[in-house]
Design a protein around this motif. Structure first.
Motif, short mmCIF file in Angstrom:
data_model
loop_
_atom_site.label_atom_id
_atom_site.label_comp_id
_atom_site.label_asym_id
_atom_site.label_seq_id
_atom_site.Cartn_x
_atom_site.Cartn_y
_atom_site.Cartn_z
N GLN A 187 -66.23 -5.18 -42.80
CA GLN A 187 -66.40 -5.74 -41.46
C GLN A 187 -67.80 -5.39 -40.95
O GLN A 187 -68.46 -6.24 -40.31
CB GLN A 187 -65.35 -5.21 -40.50
N GLN B 232 -62.94 0.70 -46.90
CA GLN B 232 -63.58 -0.47 -47.52
C GLN B 232 -63.50 -1.67 -46.57
O GLN B 232 -64.47 -2.42 -46.42
CB GLN B 232 -62.93 -0.80 -48.87
N GLN B 233 -62.37 -1.84 -45.95
CA GLN B 233 -62.21 -2.94 -45.00
C GLN B 233 -63.16 -2.75 -43.81
O GLN B 233 -63.80 -3.71 -43.34
CB GLN B 233 -60.76 -3.06 -44.53
N ASN B 234 -63.23 -1.50 -43.35
CA ASN B 234 -64.12 -1.18 -42.25
C ASN B 234 -65.56 -1.45 -42.66
O ASN B 234 -66.34 -2.04 -41.89
CB ASN B 234 -63.92 0.26 -41.83
N SER C 71 -58.85 1.27 -46.23
CA SER C 71 -59.18 1.14 -44.82
C SER C 71 -60.69 1.25 -44.63
O SER C 71 -61.29 0.47 -43.89
CB SER C 71 -58.44 2.19 -44.03
#
Length: 164
Positions: free
Chosen positions: A150, A145-147, A143
């Motif tokens: 982005q 890493q995704q954040n 999560s």
């Protein structure tokens, strides 16, 4: 003196003879002689009875001895049987004691296995908890890493916009 001495000696001898003959005649057929004869016969009968009784007693003693020897033989046989039974019982006792030791060892092993099973269950629970925590941490990492990705995209877009 010689003549006087021989007359005295003759009177003494003659008197003794008459006295002895008189005494002999007195005892012949008298109750004392009959009693003595009866006593001698009674002693003879008793002696015969004694020998007969001695034989009977010897027979009884021999019979008792034979019976005693027979009973001793039976007792010895009984003792031998009991000793054999005792040996068998001692062997059974040793076997049972060996079984007892084996069963006690088995009980100890079962208790150890039970303790180990509990420890394994606790470790499995802990592993499951740790695995769940690890998964949660991985999920948080993904999560984040995704954040971060982005934000990097946003930053890159802003950097591109600022350059233009």
């Amino acid at each position: 003196m010689g003549l006087f001495s021989s007359k005295i000696a003759g009177i003494i001898i003659g008197g003794s003879t008459v006295g002895l003959v008189g005494i002999g005649l007195t005892f012949t057929g008298s109750p004392i002689l009959d009693g003595a004869t009866k006593d001698v016969k009674d002693f003879g009968d008793r002696l015969v009875q004694f020998y007969e009784n001695e034989g009977t007693f010897k027979e009884k003693i021999n019979s008792l001895r034979a019976n005693a020897n027979h009973e001793i033989g039976l007792a010895n046989a009984s003792i031998a049987n009991l000793e054999g039974e005792n040996a068998d019982l001692q062997k059974q006792k040793a076997d049972l004691e060996a079984q007892k030791v084996a069963l006690n060892n088995k009980i100890k092993l079962n208790n150890q296995m039970s303790d180990l099973s509990k420890q394994i269950a606790a470790l499995e629970t802990k592993l499951n908890t740790e695995t769940a925590n690890h998964q949660a941490t991985k999920d948080q990492l993904v999560s984040k890493q995704q954040n971060m990705m982005q934000r990097l995209k946003s930053l890159l877009q802003l950097t591109i916009q600022l350059k233009t």
